[in-house]
Motif scaffolding. Structure first.
Motif, PDB file in Angstrom:
ATOM      1  N   VAL A 111      -5.585   4.885  -4.682  1.00 34.10           N
ATOM      2  CA  VAL A 111      -6.298   3.585  -5.092  1.00 34.10           C
ATOM      3  C   VAL A 111      -5.144   2.410  -4.723  1.00 34.10           C
ATOM      4  O   VAL A 111      -4.067   2.110  -4.974  1.00 34.10           O
ATOM      5  CB  VAL A 111      -6.409   3.707  -6.466  1.00 34.10           C
ATOM      6  CG1 VAL A 111      -7.120   2.349  -6.500  1.00 34.10           C
ATOM      7  CG2 VAL A 111      -7.147   4.562  -7.129  1.00 34.10           C
ATOM      8  N   TYR A 112      -5.880   1.703  -3.402  1.00 25.27           N
ATOM      9  CA  TYR A 112      -5.039   0.588  -3.109  1.00 25.27           C
ATOM     10  C   TYR A 112      -5.315  -0.600  -3.689  1.00 25.27           C
ATOM     11  O   TYR A 112      -6.525  -0.974  -4.540  1.00 25.27           O
ATOM     12  CB  TYR A 112      -5.595   0.360  -1.511  1.00 25.27           C
ATOM     13  CG  TYR A 112      -5.479   1.608  -0.747  1.00 25.27           C
ATOM     14  CD1 TYR A 112      -4.072   1.607   0.136  1.00 25.27           C
ATOM     15  CD2 TYR A 112      -6.142   2.671  -0.717  1.00 25.27           C
ATOM     16  CE1 TYR A 112      -3.956   2.565   1.166  1.00 25.27           C
ATOM     17  CE2 TYR A 112      -5.971   3.925   0.171  1.00 25.27           C
ATOM     18  CZ  TYR A 112      -4.817   3.718   1.036  1.00 25.27           C
ATOM     19  OH  TYR A 112      -4.459   4.847   1.846  1.00 25.27           O
ATOM     20  N   ALA A 152       0.206  -6.852   0.952  1.00 22.58           N
ATOM     21  CA  ALA A 152       0.091  -5.342   1.243  1.00 22.58           C
ATOM     22  C   ALA A 152      -0.844  -4.731   0.213  1.00 22.58           C
ATOM     23  O   ALA A 152      -0.403  -4.674  -0.989  1.00 22.58           O
ATOM     24  CB  ALA A 152       1.547  -4.751   1.443  1.00 22.58           C
ATOM     25  N   ILE A 153      -1.704  -3.956   0.751  1.00 17.72           N
ATOM     26  CA  ILE A 153      -2.505  -3.029  -0.152  1.00 17.72           C
ATOM     27  C   ILE A 153      -1.559  -1.707  -0.761  1.00 17.72           C
ATOM     28  O   ILE A 153      -1.924  -1.086  -1.732  1.00 17.72           O
ATOM     29  CB  ILE A 153      -3.784  -2.696   0.478  1.00 17.72           C
ATOM     30  CG1 ILE A 153      -3.320  -1.615   1.852  1.00 17.72           C
ATOM     31  CG2 ILE A 153      -4.785  -3.925   0.923  1.00 17.72           C
ATOM     32  CD1 ILE A 153      -4.785  -1.166   2.430  1.00 17.72           C
ATOM     33  N   ARG A 154      -0.389  -1.517   0.210  1.00 12.19           N
ATOM     34  CA  ARG A 154       0.172  -0.115  -0.185  1.00 12.19           C
ATOM     35  C   ARG A 154       1.771  -0.461   0.286  1.00 12.19           C
ATOM     36  O   ARG A 154       1.822  -1.050   1.319  1.00 12.19           O
ATOM     37  CB  ARG A 154      -0.511   1.008   0.234  1.00 12.19           C
ATOM     38  CG  ARG A 154      -0.030   2.375  -0.328  1.00 12.19           C
ATOM     39  CD  ARG A 154      -0.660   3.565   0.376  1.00 12.19           C
ATOM     40  NE  ARG A 154      -0.060   4.837   0.048  1.00 12.19           N
ATOM     41  CZ  ARG A 154      -0.394   5.871   0.144  1.00 12.19           C
ATOM     42  NH1 ARG A 154      -1.639   5.999   0.996  1.00 12.19           N
ATOM     43  NH2 ARG A 154       0.134   6.971   0.059  1.00 12.19           N
ATOM     44  N   ALA A 155       2.538   0.159  -0.115  1.00 15.09           N
ATOM     45  CA  ALA A 155       3.820   0.243   0.267  1.00 15.09           C
ATOM     46  C   ALA A 155       4.293   0.858   1.617  1.00 15.09           C
ATOM     47  O   ALA A 155       3.452   1.995   1.794  1.00 15.09           O
ATOM     48  CB  ALA A 155       4.990   0.857  -0.794  1.00 15.09           C
ATOM     49  N   PHE A 249     -10.327   0.633  -4.068  1.00 13.48           N
ATOM     50  CA  PHE A 249      -9.437  -0.421  -4.448  1.00 13.48           C
ATOM     51  C   PHE A 249      -9.601  -0.751  -6.038  1.00 13.48           C
ATOM     52  O   PHE A 249     -10.610  -0.406  -6.497  1.00 13.48           O
ATOM     53  CB  PHE A 249      -9.647  -1.590  -3.708  1.00 13.48           C
ATOM     54  CG  PHE A 249      -9.307  -1.615  -2.328  1.00 13.48           C
ATOM     55  CD1 PHE A 249      -8.274  -2.145  -1.658  1.00 13.48           C
ATOM     56  CD2 PHE A 249     -10.305  -0.879  -1.277  1.00 13.48           C
ATOM     57  CE1 PHE A 249      -8.179  -2.051  -0.307  1.00 13.48           C
ATOM     58  CE2 PHE A 249     -10.034  -0.787   0.027  1.00 13.48           C
ATOM     59  CZ  PHE A 249      -8.908  -1.502   0.679  1.00 13.48           C
ATOM     60  N   ARG A 250      -8.308  -1.147  -6.348  1.00 15.83           N
ATOM     61  CA  ARG A 250      -8.358  -1.359  -7.820  1.00 15.83           C
ATOM     62  C   ARG A 250      -8.741  -2.808  -7.906  1.00 15.83           C
ATOM     63  O   ARG A 250      -8.377  -3.826  -7.278  1.00 15.83           O
ATOM     64  CB  ARG A 250      -6.761  -1.366  -8.239  1.00 15.83           C
ATOM     65  CG  ARG A 250      -6.566  -1.860  -9.777  1.00 15.83           C
ATOM     66  CD  ARG A 250      -5.083  -1.461 -10.221  1.00 15.83           C
ATOM     67  NE  ARG A 250      -4.939   0.048 -10.070  1.00 15.83           N
ATOM     68  CZ  ARG A 250      -4.199   0.496  -9.107  1.00 15.83           C
ATOM     69  NH1 ARG A 250      -3.579  -0.056  -8.153  1.00 15.83           N
ATOM     70  NH2 ARG A 250      -4.070   1.807  -9.185  1.00 15.83           N
ATOM     71  N   VAL A 251      -9.719  -3.103  -8.879  1.00 19.99           N
ATOM     72  CA  VAL A 251     -10.292  -4.302  -9.123  1.00 19.99           C
ATOM     73  C   VAL A 251     -10.288  -4.704 -10.545  1.00 19.99           C
ATOM     74  O   VAL A 251      -9.465  -4.192 -11.451  1.00 19.99           O
ATOM     75  CB  VAL A 251     -11.880  -4.108  -8.604  1.00 19.99           C
ATOM     76  CG1 VAL A 251     -11.914  -3.799  -7.233  1.00 19.99           C
ATOM     77  CG2 VAL A 251     -12.762  -3.169  -9.373  1.00 19.99           C
ATOM     78  N   SER A 256     -11.472   1.281 -10.326  1.00 18.82           N
ATOM     79  CA  SER A 256     -11.398   1.707  -8.760  1.00 18.82           C
ATOM     80  C   SER A 256     -12.644   1.862  -8.208  1.00 18.82           C
ATOM     81  O   SER A 256     -13.494   2.679  -8.668  1.00 18.82           O
ATOM     82  CB  SER A 256     -10.373   2.936  -8.637  1.00 18.82           C
ATOM     83  OG  SER A 256     -11.021   3.981  -9.275  1.00 18.82           O
ATOM     84  N   LEU A 257     -12.888   1.218  -7.174  1.00 21.17           N
ATOM     85  CA  LEU A 257     -14.135   1.131  -6.514  1.00 21.17           C
ATOM     86  C   LEU A 257     -14.062   1.373  -4.903  1.00 21.17           C
ATOM     87  O   LEU A 257     -13.078   0.858  -4.355  1.00 21.17           O
ATOM     88  CB  LEU A 257     -15.035  -0.080  -6.996  1.00 21.17           C
ATOM     89  CG  LEU A 257     -15.245  -0.584  -8.128  1.00 21.17           C
ATOM     90  CD1 LEU A 257     -15.822  -1.851  -8.542  1.00 21.17           C
ATOM     91  CD2 LEU A 257     -16.324   0.428  -8.815  1.00 21.17           C
ATOM     92  N   ILE A 258     -15.086   1.805  -4.358  1.00 18.04           N
ATOM     93  CA  ILE A 258     -15.291   1.517  -3.076  1.00 18.04           C
ATOM     94  C   ILE A 258     -16.011   0.316  -2.943  1.00 18.04           C
ATOM     95  O   ILE A 258     -17.216   0.119  -3.274  1.00 18.04           O
ATOM     96  CB  ILE A 258     -16.170   2.668  -2.641  1.00 18.04           C
ATOM     97  CG1 ILE A 258     -15.470   4.042  -2.597  1.00 18.04           C
ATOM     98  CG2 ILE A 258     -16.613   2.505  -1.080  1.00 18.04           C
ATOM     99  CD1 ILE A 258     -16.400   5.309  -2.247  1.00 18.04           C
ATOM    100  N   LEU A 259     -15.400  -0.708  -2.053  1.00 17.99           N
ATOM    101  CA  LEU A 259     -15.948  -2.047  -1.962  1.00 17.99           C
ATOM    102  C   LEU A 259     -17.209  -1.917  -1.187  1.00 17.99           C
ATOM    103  O   LEU A 259     -17.310  -1.274  -0.036  1.00 17.99           O
ATOM    104  CB  LEU A 259     -14.567  -2.919  -1.397  1.00 17.99           C
ATOM    105  CG  LEU A 259     -13.446  -2.833  -1.907  1.00 17.99           C
ATOM    106  CD1 LEU A 259     -12.561  -3.869  -1.401  1.00 17.99           C
ATOM    107  CD2 LEU A 259     -13.614  -2.999  -3.428  1.00 17.99           C
TER     108      LEU A 259
END
Length: 268
Positions: A111-112, A152-155, A249-251, A256-259
């Motif tokens: 999850v980004y 950054a959405i992820r390291a 993505f974390r909202v 966690s959702l698909i945008l």
């Protein structure tokens, strides 16, 4: 993606013209009377390459072509070149390479984070498989003013940057003018942050970034109708083709959702 040909004029001796050191090279060593071919990565980031024999007078010790992932600053033994009897030696190695890991195995449950400041909210103007420029792509466009900080959405590690463009237009003639950052993750996937403004990042290739760290500023460069951030996660193929991946993505409320196109998402 480039290709270089090295021709052996005398068995086990490699003849190359003077040139700049390339990110990826091949070379040959005489080991116990055998010509062993190696692939070499001269950089601090991951590359993938495909190698095969060119020329005549020899055969490989294994089936070719061979595709390998070259870790940073590494050498990998590839195969032997075996001379053919009664044949004049004129053998070499032909190869192409791409930035990234072509054997990546994506963690599809990851999850980004959203790609902007905590407390900010932005709208998706084009979602997955969008009709304007996302056909058959799991890509997202966030509408936002130029100069909006991107996080950054992820390291990961920075493996590719373009930041020298000051050009954008709503037609494909500008497609190669987009500024961008590629950041590779632990599982070999790559996040692309695109349409950044001129000189819109302080990062350089090889830098490591933490999740949530500021990586650049949004813009309107490249094939773009209006200022926005284009974001996608993909794996790279040896041909250079990008295979995009559906991501969550974390909202708000730690969901966690698909945008989806048309929705606003707040980063908390």
């Amino acid at each position: 993606m480039k290709s270089y040909l090295y021709v052996f004029a005398v068995i086990f001796s490699l003849v190359v013209s003077a040139q700049e050191k390339q990110p990826v090279e091949s070379f040959t060593k005489n080991v116990d009377g055998r010509a062993k071919v190696f692939g070499k990565n001269n950089t601090s980031i991951v590359y993938s390459a495909i190698f095969k024999i060119s020329g005549t007078g020899c055969k490989p010790s294994k089936k070719l072509p061979v595709t390998v992932v070259l870790p940073p600053n590494s050498e990998i033994e590839l195969y032997d070149m075996i001379p053919l009897k009664n044949k004049k030696w004129n053998c070499g190695t032909n190869y192409t390479y791409v930035t990234g890991n072509v054997k990546a195995k994506p963690n599809r449950s990851f999850v980004y984070d959203l790609p902007y400041d905590i407390g900010s909210a932005f709208k998706i103007t084009q979602g997955y498989f969008g009709k304007f420029s996302h056909q058959k792509k799991y890509s997202l466009d966030f509408i936002m003013p130029e100069g909006t900080p991107i996080h950054a959405i992820r390291a990961g590690t920075v493996i590719k940057i373009k930041k020298d463009s000051n050009t954008g237009c709503p037609t494909k003639k500008c497609v190669n003018e987009a500024n961008y950052i590629w950041i590779t993750h632990k599982d070999g996937t790559i996040a692309e942050y695109a349409h950044l403004q001129f000189n819109g990042t302080h990062l350089k290739v090889g830098d490591t970034v933490k999740k949530g760290e500021k990586v650049g500023l949004s813009g309107n460069t490249g094939f773009s109708e209006n200022p926005h951030l284009h974001l996608e996660v993909f794996v790279i193929k040896i041909s250079g083709e990008k295979i995009t991946i559906q991501t969550k993505f974390r909202v708000a409320n730690n969901k966690s959702l698909i945008l989806k196109k048309g929705d606003n998402y707040t980063k908390l």
